[in-house]
Scaffold this active site. Structure first.
Site, short mmCIF file in Angstrom:
data_model
loop_
_atom_site.label_atom_id
_atom_site.label_comp_id
_atom_site.label_asym_id
_atom_site.label_seq_id
_atom_site.Cartn_x
_atom_site.Cartn_y
_atom_site.Cartn_z
N HIS A 49 23.64 6.32 34.44
CA HIS A 49 22.58 5.67 33.68
C HIS A 49 21.75 4.71 34.55
O HIS A 49 21.11 3.57 33.93
CB HIS A 49 22.97 5.08 32.26
N HIS A 74 18.81 6.36 24.14
CA HIS A 74 20.12 6.20 23.98
C HIS A 74 20.43 5.61 22.74
O HIS A 74 21.19 4.45 22.42
CB HIS A 74 20.81 5.23 25.18
N GLU A 91 21.17 12.36 22.99
CA GLU A 91 20.43 12.00 24.11
C GLU A 91 19.61 13.15 24.53
O GLU A 91 20.12 14.13 25.31
CB GLU A 91 20.93 11.48 25.12
#
Length: 356
Positions: free
Chosen positions: A128, A198, A321
Site C-alpha cells: 500500500h 480501503h 477494494e
C-alpha cells in the site's frame, strides 16, 4: 435551498432512528505535518458520511436497514490520534497508494530503470505504498459542499521510492444511496498508479456479528492466486469449482479470503453485490477498475475496538477494494499500471447502498 432541504431530510432521518450521535468533530481537530486536520460531513437523503483529511479517510458511513434504522457500517476509530498512531490495523477507511496492494521485493523496472520502494511488508515487499504511502499523510481540502468533498495531495519525485512529481485528487460525493469515490492522478515523469479506497464494511453496524452469513456475488471468471506473503504467482486461474467462485450468489462462509478477482467486462459496470440477510442492507459495487480485492478480516482477534467500543474480531468485517491487479508492475501479463506524463490516471467507484 435544495442542498439545505437535503441536509434537513438526512438530519431528520438520523434523529428519528436509534442511531447514536455522529462521530465528534472535536476529536479530529488537530495538525499533522503542519497541515490542519478536521472532520467533514457530507449527506444525501439516504446516507451520511464523515471524512477526515488525514489519509483522506472515511471515518463513518450511516445508512438505514430494512426497518429504516440507521447505523454506522464502517469500522474505524473515533479520534485522530488513533489513526496517527495506529495499534494494529493501519488502513481503516483510508485512500491507499500511490500503488495499492503489494510489490514483490519492493522493486520494479520501468523504461530500463530499477526503482526501489519501501520494504514495509515483512521487510521484503511493499504494501500500500510504503511506510507512509498516501494514507498517513495530511491531504488538502480543495472544495467542500453539502454533498461532496475534494482533497488533494502532492507527492514529490522519489518519495517512498516512486518516480515523478505527482498530484492526486479524490472527490467523495453522495447522491441518494450512492457513495462515489473518484480519483485523478497526474505526473511529470512516467510512473505507476494504483490508488484505491480501503473501507472495512460491517453491514449490521460496526462490530455486530460475522460476515460468514453475508450473501455475495462477484462478476469475475478468474482470480490471481498468491504465495504465502500475498504476492501473485503470475497465474490467472479460473474460479470454476473453487472457493473463489461467486458468479452465483452464495454465503461468504469461513474461508480466509485476501485475494484479487479479475473482473469481467470493462468500463463502469456493476461488479459485486453483498447482502446481510439479518439487517437487509445491501451493497453494490460499480467500478471502472479491472480488479476487486476482497479481504475477510482474517487477522482481527478482538484486540482492537471500533468507534462504539465493540471488539473487531475474526471475519467481522469485509474489505472490498476496487483496484488494478496486485504487483502488476512486475507481471507483463497483467493490465499495466504505468502512466506517462501525457495521460491522467483515473479511477471511479460507486458504493450503492440499499435495504430489502
Amino acid at each position: 435551498m435544495r442542498k439545505l432541504l437535503t441536509l434537513c431530510v438526512a438530519a431528520i432521518a438520523l434523529s428519528c432512528s436509534s442511531l447514536p450521535s455522529l462521530v465528534s468533530r472535536k476529536g479530529f481537530q488537530g495538525e499533522v505535518d503542519g497541515v490542519p486536520i478536521d472532520l467533514y460531513t457530507i449527506a444525501s437523503d439516504h446516507i451520511t458520511v464523515q471524512i477526515t483529511n488525514f489519509g483522506a479517510r472515511v471515518v463513518s458511513l450511516y445508512t438505514p436497514d430494512k426497518n429504516g434504522r440507521y447505523a454506522d457500517i464502517v469500522v474505524g476509530h473515533g479520534n485522530l490520534d488513533a489513526y496517527v498512531k495506529p495499534v494494529g490495523e493501519r488502513f481503516f477507511g483510508a485512500m491507499v497508494g500511490p500503488v495499492a496492494n503489494r510489490i514483490l521485493n519492493a522493486s520494479f523496472k520501468m523504461e530500463g530503470e530499477m526503482w526501489h520502494t519501501d520494504a514495509n511488508d515483512y521487510g521484503v515487499n511493499t504494501l500500500h505504498g510504503g511506510f507512509k504511502g498516501i494514507d498517513m499523510r495530511a491531504w488538502t481540502v480543495e472544495d467542500k459542499t453539502d454533498t461532496s468533498i475534494t482533497l488533494s495531495l502532492l507527492l514529490p519525485h522519489g518519495l517512498d521510492g516512486f518516480p515523478g512529481n505527482r498530484t492526486l485528487t479524490v472527490t467523495y460525493s453522495v447522491s441518494n444511496g450512492d457513495f462515489q469515490v473518484a480519483v485523478e492522478g497526474t505526473t511529470n515523469k512516467r510512473t505507476v498508479f494504483n490508488v484505491t479506497h480501503h473501507p472495512f464494511f460491517c453491514l449490521r453496524g460496526e462490530g455486530n456479528g460475522a460476515i460468514d452469513e453475508y450473501l455475495m456475488t462477484i462478476h469475475a471468471s478468474a482470480y490471481t492466486p498468491v504465495d504465502s506473503l500475498g504476492i501473485p504467482t503470475g497465474e490467472i486461474v479460473p474460479v470454476d469449482g473453487s472457493p473463489f467462485d461467486f458468479r452465483w450468489t452464495r454465503p461468504i462462509g469461513d474461508y480466509k479470503y485476501d485475494h484479487n478477482w479479475c473482473l469481467d467486462g470493462e468500463g463502469l459496470r456493476s461488479v459485486c453485490l453483498m447482502k446481510d440477510p439479518v439487517s437487509g442492507r445491501t451493497l453494490e459495487i460499480i467500478t471502472d477498475q479491472p480488479g476487486l480485492q476482497f479481504y475477510s478480516g482474517n487477522f482481527f482477534r478482538g484486540t482492537e475496538s471500533g468507534k462504539n467500543g465493540k471488539r473487531i474480531t475474526y471475519h467481522s468485517t469485509a474489505v472490498l477494494e476496487a483496484q488494478a491487479w496486485p504487483d502488476a508492475t512486475n507481471h507483463p501479463n497483467f493490465p499495466s499500471i504505468e502512466v506517462p506524463p501525457s495521460q491522467t490516471y483515473r479511477s471511479n467507484t460507486i458504493y450503492r447502498f440499499g435495504a430489502e
